[in-house]
Design a protein around this motif. Structure first.
Motif, PDB file in Angstrom:
ATOM      1  N   LEU A   1      36.936  39.952  41.935  1.00 32.08           N
ATOM      2  CA  LEU A   1      35.959  41.270  42.664  1.00 32.08           C
ATOM      3  C   LEU A   1      36.087  41.326  44.036  1.00 32.08           C
ATOM      4  O   LEU A   1      36.060  42.244  44.490  1.00 32.08           O
ATOM      5  CB  LEU A   1      34.792  40.873  42.140  1.00 32.08           C
ATOM      6  CG  LEU A   1      34.352  41.046  40.537  1.00 32.08           C
ATOM      7  CD1 LEU A   1      32.864  40.800  40.386  1.00 32.08           C
ATOM      8  CD2 LEU A   1      34.670  42.116  39.867  1.00 32.08           C
ATOM      9  N   ARG A   2      36.297  40.043  44.662  1.00 36.34           N
ATOM     10  CA  ARG A   2      36.397  40.001  45.977  1.00 36.34           C
ATOM     11  C   ARG A   2      37.395  40.742  46.828  1.00 36.34           C
ATOM     12  O   ARG A   2      37.351  41.690  47.649  1.00 36.34           O
ATOM     13  CB  ARG A   2      36.328  38.597  46.683  1.00 36.34           C
ATOM     14  CG  ARG A   2      36.260  38.446  48.274  1.00 36.34           C
ATOM     15  CD  ARG A   2      35.755  37.148  48.558  1.00 36.34           C
ATOM     16  NE  ARG A   2      35.470  37.126  50.305  1.00 36.34           N
ATOM     17  CZ  ARG A   2      34.954  36.011  50.895  1.00 36.34           C
ATOM     18  NH1 ARG A   2      34.307  35.014  50.047  1.00 36.34           N
ATOM     19  NH2 ARG A   2      34.841  36.116  52.283  1.00 36.34           N
ATOM     20  N   PRO A   3      38.721  40.566  46.346  1.00 36.79           N
ATOM     21  CA  PRO A   3      39.941  41.153  46.776  1.00 36.79           C
ATOM     22  C   PRO A   3      39.816  42.835  46.434  1.00 36.79           C
ATOM     23  O   PRO A   3      40.443  43.805  47.186  1.00 36.79           O
ATOM     24  CB  PRO A   3      41.195  40.412  46.317  1.00 36.79           C
ATOM     25  CG  PRO A   3      40.623  39.687  45.148  1.00 36.79           C
ATOM     26  CD  PRO A   3      39.330  39.311  45.345  1.00 36.79           C
TER      27      PRO A   3
ATOM     28  N   ALA B   1      37.385  44.543  46.211  1.00 36.40           N
ATOM     29  CA  ALA B   1      36.253  45.049  47.154  1.00 36.40           C
ATOM     30  C   ALA B   1      36.788  45.303  48.431  1.00 36.40           C
ATOM     31  O   ALA B   1      36.440  46.299  48.943  1.00 36.40           O
ATOM     32  CB  ALA B   1      34.902  44.323  47.011  1.00 36.40           C
ATOM     33  N   ALA B   2      37.358  44.261  48.969  1.00 36.03           N
ATOM     34  CA  ALA B   2      38.083  44.564  50.260  1.00 36.03           C
ATOM     35  C   ALA B   2      39.312  45.431  50.188  1.00 36.03           C
ATOM     36  O   ALA B   2      39.202  46.258  51.122  1.00 36.03           O
ATOM     37  CB  ALA B   2      38.731  42.940  50.504  1.00 36.03           C
ATOM     38  N   GLY B   3      40.166  45.489  48.996  1.00 36.63           N
ATOM     39  CA  GLY B   3      41.000  46.548  49.228  1.00 36.63           C
ATOM     40  C   GLY B   3      40.431  47.965  49.135  1.00 36.63           C
ATOM     41  O   GLY B   3      40.895  49.022  49.690  1.00 36.63           O
ATOM     42  N   ILE B   4      39.234  47.987  48.445  1.00 32.22           N
ATOM     43  CA  ILE B   4      38.770  49.687  48.322  1.00 32.22           C
ATOM     44  C   ILE B   4      38.199  49.759  49.756  1.00 32.22           C
ATOM     45  O   ILE B   4      38.415  50.744  50.171  1.00 32.22           O
ATOM     46  CB  ILE B   4      37.637  49.558  47.170  1.00 32.22           C
ATOM     47  CG1 ILE B   4      38.450  49.313  46.061  1.00 32.22           C
ATOM     48  CG2 ILE B   4      36.709  50.812  47.496  1.00 32.22           C
ATOM     49  CD1 ILE B   4      37.341  49.302  44.947  1.00 32.22           C
ATOM     50  N   THR B   5      37.557  49.005  50.396  1.00 36.63           N
ATOM     51  CA  THR B   5      36.883  48.971  51.670  1.00 36.63           C
ATOM     52  C   THR B   5      38.057  49.341  52.876  1.00 36.63           C
ATOM     53  O   THR B   5      37.629  50.486  53.425  1.00 36.63           O
ATOM     54  CB  THR B   5      36.284  47.835  52.163  1.00 36.63           C
ATOM     55  OG1 THR B   5      35.350  47.492  51.424  1.00 36.63           O
ATOM     56  CG2 THR B   5      35.878  48.033  53.516  1.00 36.63           C
ATOM     57  N   ILE B   6      39.313  48.739  52.720  1.00 35.05           N
ATOM     58  CA  ILE B   6      40.133  49.171  53.575  1.00 35.05           C
ATOM     59  C   ILE B   6      40.890  50.584  53.207  1.00 35.05           C
ATOM     60  O   ILE B   6      41.188  51.308  53.947  1.00 35.05           O
ATOM     61  CB  ILE B   6      41.426  48.037  53.703  1.00 35.05           C
ATOM     62  CG1 ILE B   6      40.838  46.822  53.855  1.00 35.05           C
ATOM     63  CG2 ILE B   6      42.488  48.456  54.245  1.00 35.05           C
ATOM     64  CD1 ILE B   6      41.892  45.609  53.832  1.00 35.05           C
ATOM     65  N   LEU B   7      40.826  50.821  51.853  1.00 34.46           N
ATOM     66  CA  LEU B   7      41.347  52.082  51.531  1.00 34.46           C
ATOM     67  C   LEU B   7      40.366  53.321  52.088  1.00 34.46           C
ATOM     68  O   LEU B   7      40.952  54.194  52.670  1.00 34.46           O
ATOM     69  CB  LEU B   7      41.516  52.094  49.981  1.00 34.46           C
ATOM     70  CG  LEU B   7      42.026  53.497  49.258  1.00 34.46           C
ATOM     71  CD1 LEU B   7      43.504  53.650  49.625  1.00 34.46           C
ATOM     72  CD2 LEU B   7      41.953  53.439  47.936  1.00 34.46           C
TER      73      LEU B   7
ATOM     74  N   GLN C   1      49.173  46.769  46.040  1.00 34.84           N
ATOM     75  CA  GLN C   1      49.200  46.118  44.639  1.00 34.84           C
ATOM     76  C   GLN C   1      47.872  45.730  44.224  1.00 34.84           C
ATOM     77  O   GLN C   1      47.393  45.797  42.999  1.00 34.84           O
ATOM     78  CB  GLN C   1      50.128  44.851  44.924  1.00 34.84           C
ATOM     79  CG  GLN C   1      51.566  45.441  44.873  1.00 34.84           C
ATOM     80  CD  GLN C   1      52.464  44.042  45.359  1.00 34.84           C
ATOM     81  OE1 GLN C   1      52.027  43.103  45.520  1.00 34.84           O
ATOM     82  NE2 GLN C   1      53.657  44.379  45.789  1.00 34.84           N
ATOM     83  N   THR C   2      47.222  45.176  45.546  1.00 36.66           N
ATOM     84  CA  THR C   2      45.725  44.796  44.956  1.00 36.66           C
ATOM     85  C   THR C   2      44.712  46.060  44.584  1.00 36.66           C
ATOM     86  O   THR C   2      44.134  45.880  43.437  1.00 36.66           O
ATOM     87  CB  THR C   2      44.994  44.280  46.221  1.00 36.66           C
ATOM     88  OG1 THR C   2      45.759  43.142  46.777  1.00 36.66           O
ATOM     89  CG2 THR C   2      43.513  43.643  45.862  1.00 36.66           C
ATOM     90  N   VAL C   3      45.062  47.212  45.203  1.00 34.37           N
ATOM     91  CA  VAL C   3      44.102  48.444  44.698  1.00 34.37           C
ATOM     92  C   VAL C   3      44.572  48.925  43.390  1.00 34.37           C
ATOM     93  O   VAL C   3      43.707  49.033  42.629  1.00 34.37           O
ATOM     94  CB  VAL C   3      44.098  49.363  45.753  1.00 34.37           C
ATOM     95  CG1 VAL C   3      43.495  50.865  45.151  1.00 34.37           C
ATOM     96  CG2 VAL C   3      43.812  49.079  47.082  1.00 34.37           C
TER      97      VAL C   3
ATOM     98  N   LEU D   1      44.016  35.588  44.539  1.00 33.04           N
ATOM     99  CA  LEU D   1      43.778  35.661  45.877  1.00 33.04           C
ATOM    100  C   LEU D   1      42.384  35.595  46.415  1.00 33.04           C
ATOM    101  O   LEU D   1      42.092  35.070  47.466  1.00 33.04           O
ATOM    102  CB  LEU D   1      44.031  37.397  45.975  1.00 33.04           C
ATOM    103  CG  LEU D   1      45.557  37.838  45.793  1.00 33.04           C
ATOM    104  CD1 LEU D   1      45.657  39.468  45.948  1.00 33.04           C
ATOM    105  CD2 LEU D   1      46.440  37.263  47.045  1.00 33.04           C
ATOM    106  N   GLY D   2      41.704  35.961  45.468  1.00 35.05           N
ATOM    107  CA  GLY D   2      40.159  35.774  45.682  1.00 35.05           C
ATOM    108  C   GLY D   2      39.688  34.067  45.804  1.00 35.05           C
ATOM    109  O   GLY D   2      38.851  33.611  46.649  1.00 35.05           O
ATOM    110  N   TRP D   3      40.401  33.369  45.203  1.00 33.05           N
ATOM    111  CA  TRP D   3      40.291  31.987  45.359  1.00 33.05           C
ATOM    112  C   TRP D   3      40.654  31.360  46.653  1.00 33.05           C
ATOM    113  O   TRP D   3      39.991  30.582  47.093  1.00 33.05           O
ATOM    114  CB  TRP D   3      41.188  31.157  44.539  1.00 33.05           C
ATOM    115  CG  TRP D   3      41.043  29.770  44.259  1.00 33.05           C
ATOM    116  CD1 TRP D   3      40.089  29.049  44.974  1.00 33.05           C
ATOM    117  CD2 TRP D   3      41.996  28.547  43.709  1.00 33.05           C
ATOM    118  NE1 TRP D   3      40.153  27.550  44.568  1.00 33.05           N
ATOM    119  CE2 TRP D   3      41.384  27.331  43.978  1.00 33.05           C
ATOM    120  CE3 TRP D   3      43.120  28.678  42.906  1.00 33.05           C
ATOM    121  CZ2 TRP D   3      42.167  26.192  43.507  1.00 33.05           C
ATOM    122  CZ3 TRP D   3      43.796  27.801  42.352  1.00 33.05           C
ATOM    123  CH2 TRP D   3      43.207  26.442  42.518  1.00 33.05           C
TER     124      TRP D   3
END
Length: 267
Positions: free
Chosen positions: A114-116, A118-124, A139-141, A184-186
């Protein structure tokens, strides 16, 4: 090419994966026309085989065997051929957190994904541009959206718990996308030891399901299809039942023993 072939084959195996195939096709057509052509060429072979098979054996080029059989099962269980249940507000929490089918209960380490996402959506949102699939952000999004789409499809199925099964059968395909995101989140998790404990729990639970002598016993006592409220019981959860009623296939014990001893096993 290989991405198109892989997603095309996955779509043949399970119709819900067609959503991911279409998402990838639209994304590439928008961002990279040359990559889209390569993607489409890779997907043609498995999809053509599916059309030929359906035309010959199902009577319609675009028929899906799983959907046809699903309608029959739905009629047997509910008296109607309706296989979808909208909106999926009942199934969504069920496939995510119910004690006997929850994705984050059987494989809690996936919470790290969930963390990556959320980060990808924020950057988007900040960039206001769709990233290329060749980038980690893209790829993350994409993997996050693909997992979300597959979970929503599974939650919308008429029996979101997947009948007599072990664990989160209806959203199993989403794990393909959530697992690399969890990795990635790890890397950014403040408490990596907790992640390791959650991963160990998931391995232990899945081993019990894989080597159980008869996973249908819990589903039939009483029939979970007729008593879906059991899926939310903590004292009558499927995991707890298998922990308190250990019974493994003999081949399963030999496999585990051989693995522990570093030996080769033949069955």
């Amino acid at each position: 090419t290989w991405l198109g072939f892989t997603l095309g084959a996955a779509s043949v195996i399970r119709p819900s994966n067609q959503i991911v195939l279409v998402m990838a096709a639209i994304w590439l057509a928008w961002k990279d026309r040359r990559a889209f052509i390569s993607f489409a060429l890779g997907a043609i072979a498995p999809l053509t085989l599916q059309v030929v098979y359906a035309s010959r054996h199902l009577g319609f080029a675009f028929a899906q065997g799983q959907l046809l059989q699903g309608a029959r099962i739905a009629y047997f269980k509910t008296g109607t051929t309706q296989i979808w249940k909208f909106p999926p507000w009942e199934g969504l929490p069920g496939v995510l957190i119910s004690p006997s089918r929850g994705l984050f209960v059987f494989s809690p380490f996936l919470i790290a994904s969930l963390r990556p996402i959320a980060a990808g959506i924020t950057i988007l949102k900040k960039s206001k541009a769709v990233p290329d699939l060749s980038t980690q952000q893209g790829q993350t999004v994409f993997m996050g959206l693909a997992a979300a789409a597959l979970i929503l499809v599974g939650a919308s199925w008429f029996d979101w718990w997947g009948g007599w099964s072990f664990g989160y059968r209806s959203v199993m395909d989403s794990v393909v996308f959530l697992t690399p995101l969890a990795a990635l989140g790890w890397n950014t998790w403040a408490k990596p030891r907790l992640f390791q404990i959650l991963a160990a729990w998931a391995i232990c639970v899945q081993a019990i399901g894989a080597f159980s002598s008869d996973f249908t016993q819990w589903n039939n006592g009483p029939d979970v299809d007729k008593n879906p409220k059991r899926l939310w019981s903590l004292v009558d959860s499927q995991i707890l039942w298998h922990f308190t009623h250990p019974g493994f296939k003999a081949s399963g014990w030999r496999l585990l023993s051989a693995w522990a001893m570093g030996e080769n096993a033949s069955f």
